[in-house]
Design a protein around this motif. Structure first.
Motif, PDB file in Angstrom:
ATOM      1  N   UNK A  74     -60.095   4.377   6.802  1.00 17.29           N
ATOM      2  CA  UNK A  74     -59.570   5.718   7.058  1.00 17.29           C
ATOM      3  C   UNK A  74     -60.408   6.394   8.138  1.00 17.29           C
ATOM      4  N   UNK A  75     -61.732   6.219   8.067  1.00 20.00           N
ATOM      5  CA  UNK A  75     -62.610   6.801   9.086  1.00 20.00           C
ATOM      6  C   UNK A  75     -62.331   6.259  10.470  1.00 20.00           C
ATOM      7  N   UNK A  76     -61.996   4.959  10.563  1.00 19.15           N
ATOM      8  CA  UNK A  76     -61.664   4.371  11.860  1.00 19.15           C
ATOM      9  C   UNK A  76     -60.445   5.034  12.489  1.00 19.15           C
ATOM     10  N   UNK A  77     -59.549   5.538  11.655  1.00 20.96           N
ATOM     11  CA  UNK A  77     -58.344   6.202  12.155  1.00 20.96           C
ATOM     12  C   UNK A  77     -58.581   7.680  12.461  1.00 20.96           C
ATOM     13  N   UNK A  78     -59.752   8.193  12.089  1.00 18.95           N
ATOM     14  CA  UNK A  78     -60.031   9.625  12.221  1.00 18.95           C
ATOM     15  C   UNK A  78     -61.053   9.869  13.325  1.00 18.95           C
ATOM     16  N   UNK A  79     -60.598   9.878  14.563  1.00 13.93           N
ATOM     17  CA  UNK A  79     -61.507  10.224  15.640  1.00 13.93           C
ATOM     18  C   UNK A  79     -62.013  11.651  15.459  1.00 13.93           C
ATOM     19  N   UNK A 247     -70.407   7.730   3.014  1.00 12.12           N
ATOM     20  CA  UNK A 247     -71.193   7.027   4.021  1.00 12.12           C
ATOM     21  C   UNK A 247     -70.338   6.069   4.820  1.00 12.12           C
ATOM     22  N   UNK A 248     -69.488   5.318   4.123  1.00  8.36           N
ATOM     23  CA  UNK A 248     -68.584   4.397   4.809  1.00  8.36           C
ATOM     24  C   UNK A 248     -67.599   5.156   5.684  1.00  8.36           C
ATOM     25  N   UNK A 249     -67.091   6.285   5.192  1.00  2.08           N
ATOM     26  CA  UNK A 249     -66.152   7.085   5.984  1.00  2.08           C
ATOM     27  C   UNK A 249     -66.827   7.591   7.256  1.00  2.08           C
ATOM     28  N   UNK A 250     -68.050   8.081   7.130  1.00  5.99           N
ATOM     29  CA  UNK A 250     -68.765   8.598   8.296  1.00  5.99           C
ATOM     30  C   UNK A 250     -69.012   7.488   9.314  1.00  5.99           C
ATOM     31  N   UNK A 251     -69.353   6.288   8.834  1.00  2.93           N
ATOM     32  CA  UNK A 251     -69.533   5.154   9.747  1.00  2.93           C
ATOM     33  C   UNK A 251     -68.234   4.836  10.468  1.00  2.93           C
ATOM     34  N   UNK A 252     -67.115   4.897   9.743  1.00  2.00           N
ATOM     35  CA  UNK A 252     -65.824   4.654  10.378  1.00  2.00           C
ATOM     36  C   UNK A 252     -65.508   5.671  11.453  1.00  2.00           C
ATOM     37  N   UNK A 253     -65.788   6.953  11.182  1.00  2.00           N
ATOM     38  CA  UNK A 253     -65.550   8.009  12.166  1.00  2.00           C
ATOM     39  C   UNK A 253     -66.400   7.770  13.414  1.00  2.00           C
TER      40      UNK A 253
END
Length: 605
Positions: A74-79, A247-253
């Motif tokens: 999800x983070x990867x999709x959230x620039x 933490x994983x979400x922030x890494x994805x962003x």
């Protein structure tokens, strides 16, 4: 003994996978969704079913990695730009829903005779909806990228953020918590340090690391690196006392604007899917049927009361923030259940002495049953309005995404092709497996993602399923043909344009069913030959006539080759011989061929 232990472990692994393989297709066929299938499978093989597992908590703890990986994707999709645009939904809508629903549930608990601390923790735990359940349903509905999906993600992000202050609140109100003011401030400092550290690593170290690994062209190392990023960021947040999922979400962003975004998503996706399924099975195992049987009336009342009160709160907040009745009902359907973070909060409350064992069992069972019921309720609501869901708020998913063109390869041919598309204002998503080319193109302002176009998972992660068109602009004949065949098989309705190397390759692509192919040297060679004739004194009109004649003969030769009349590798055929009769070329429905066929010459070269 070691062998026996290993055999038993293998039995458990087989049971986990077998239960999912049997239950999920069955429940999907019944229209009940995959989530309920996983839950039911967990109940059957768990300690209160066949008894193949005695400690579901251990499996649940491991399977939470599936939720962590889901948040990373999800983070990867959230620039960052997209997150900024969603700030009102995250900190406005999300916060309002958490606070209002939490207050309603707390008051209901107090009214039912619970002490204020117990009612507060029980209510706030139920407020935190299941990210896994909601995202799974949105994905099955195909609504992840719609306005409904974006607002749902925003609310889920705020709820995930809420677990941190809620855990701190449990620590403050727990009767077993002593005077730990200094240690609490120290914990806050450690948490902030972990966040800053993750931002620094993600901003300045991850991209160079992936560049080095990509240059080595070792796919398994890239996969290992992707797992390292997800698990490492989760571990760093855990050490800092924060949510591993965040933490994983922030890494994805932080990696959302990286050139390796699509590769990372494709590498993580298989692990996410398997672990998320095991997570749902483990939740089903954790349902204490003995506790439910002992207090079944209380559990049933809690499920009904908590769900109805939370639904009322969600509906009110949705309408106050401008949602129509249909969207408000949809949001109630998605968020009315409790979630996995309730287990974390209730465990902390039990350890801190706020809950006793019976209360913990009842509230945990309430959350699990609500999670199991949600897919059923959502499926019923979804079926009642199938036509309305396809165009939410007048914005169709295909319409929203189909403006993007996927280009595979950014070499000498692709660079020229992209200029016309970009000049017209189209959004072009480019993937390339040459790291040096990506680095060089970035100096000229091009945003290119690292990815191997021969992998279907990379193509899916790059948006091939929703692309307005797919352009294959690589100079590897075998790879281009393989990609064309794969795209035509997996995405048969998507327009497909492919750069052909020579005539033989063009024939392979026509057979593969591409919509348009062109030999990369044909047009430049035609222009070259025409200019030579002009410089030799041939009049322009005669040059144009010669060009048209050459094109016509090329069309007809290629048409004859398509029908099998001439050797596919025969590029040199006499130009002054008799012209083959016009042919009808077999074509796939919707394929641009032409009458005699005209466009084959324009495609060839």
């Amino acid at each position: 003994m070691a062998v026996e232990g290993q055999g038993f472990d293998l039995v458990q692994v087989v049971a986990l996978l077998g239960a999912g393989v049997v239950a999920v297709p069955l429940f999907r066929k019944l229209g009940l969704g995959t989530v309920l299938g996983y839950f039911s499978a967990g109940i059957v093989i768990g300690p209160f079913g066949l008894g193949l597992f005695s400690d579901p908590e251990t499996i649940l703890h491991t399977a939470e990695l599936g939720v962590i990986m889901l948040l990373f994707i999800i983070g990867l999709e959230m620039q960052p730009v997209k997150l900024w645009h969603l700030r009102r939904e995250i900190f406005g809508l999300g916060a309002a829903q958490v606070v209002f629903c939490g207050a309603l549930l707390t008051l209901a608990g107090v009214a039912a005779g619970l002490s204020t601390p117990v009612a507060l923790v029980a209510g706030m735990g139920f407020v935190l909806s299941s990210t896994a359940v909601v995202m799974q349903m949105l994905d099955e509905w195909g609504e992840t990228s719609t306005p409904l999906g974006q607002r749902a993600v925003s609310i889920l992000l705020l709820e995930d953020l809420s677990i941190v202050p809620l855990l701190a609140l449990v620590t403050f109100i727990a009767p077993m918590a002593g005077d730990g003011g200094g240690s609490r401030w120290q914990a806050v400092a450690i948490g902030l340090g972990a966040v800053v550290g993750l931002i620094v690593i993600g901003r300045w170290l991850l991209n160079p690391m992936f560049s080095v690994l990509a240059a080595a062209r070792a796919r398994e190392v890239m996969t290992a690196a992707a797992l390292l990023v997800v698990l490492g960021s989760a571990l760093l947040m855990q050490v800092g006392g924060l949510s591993m999922a965040m933490g994983a979400f922030l890494a994805g962003v932080l990696l959302s604007e990286s050139s390796f975004r699509h590769e990372l998503e494709a590498d993580i996706e298989p692990f996410r899917g398997i672990l998320l399924g095991i997570f749902f099975i483990a939740v089903g195992m954790s349902l204490n049927l003995a506790a439910v049987a002992a207090d079944w009336m209380l559990v049933a009342a809690a499920v009904v009361a908590f769900t109805l009160i939370k639904s009322f709160g969600i509906y009110v907040v949705a309408r106050l923030f401008g949602a129509g009745n249909r969207e408000a009902v949809d949001r109630v359907t998605l968020f009315a259940q409790g979630g996995e973070f309730a287990f974390v909060l209730y465990s902390a409350a039990l350890a801190g002495g706020i809950f006793d064992g019976r209360q913990n069992a009842i509230f945990t069972a309430t959350v699990i049953i609500s999670m199991a019921l949600t897919p059923v309720i959502a499926s019923v609501v979804h079926r009642l309005r199938p036509a309305e869901r396809q165009t939410f708020d007048g914005i169709d998913k295909a319409q929203g995404l189909a403006s993007e063109i996927l280009m595979i390869g950014f070499g000498r041919f692709g660079q020229i092709v992209s200029q016309s598309l970009l000049a017209r204002g189209y959004s072009v998503n480019m993937i390339e497996n040459d790291v040096e080319m990506i680095r060089a193109a970035s100096t000229f302002g091009f945003k290119i993602y690292y990815g191997d176009g021969t992998r279907i998972d990379i193509l899916r992660a790059s948006g091939a399923a929703d692309a307005a068109a797919i352009l294959v602009c690589i100079d590897d004949k075998a790879a281009a043909t393989r990609i064309a065949q794969m795209i035509r098989r997996e995405f048969p309705l998507t327009p497909l344009f492919v750069n052909a190397y020579d005539r033989g390759h063009a024939l392979e692509l026509i057979e593969a069913g591409v919509d348009y192919q062109i030999r990369e040297t044909f047009e430049s060679a035609m222009t070259f030959g025409a200019e030579v004739l002009r410089r030799l004194g041939v009049p322009d009109e005669e040059v144009d006539d010669i060009q048209r004649d050459v094109r016509r003969r090329d069309e007809e030769r290629l048409a004859l080759q398509v029908s099998g009349g001439i050797n596919a590798g025969s590029d040199l055929i006499r130009s002054n011989g008799p012209v083959p009769a016009p042919l009808t070329v077999p074509k796939r429905p919707g394929q641009v061929i032409g009458d005699v066929p005209k466009s084959i010459a324009e495609e060839g070269g």
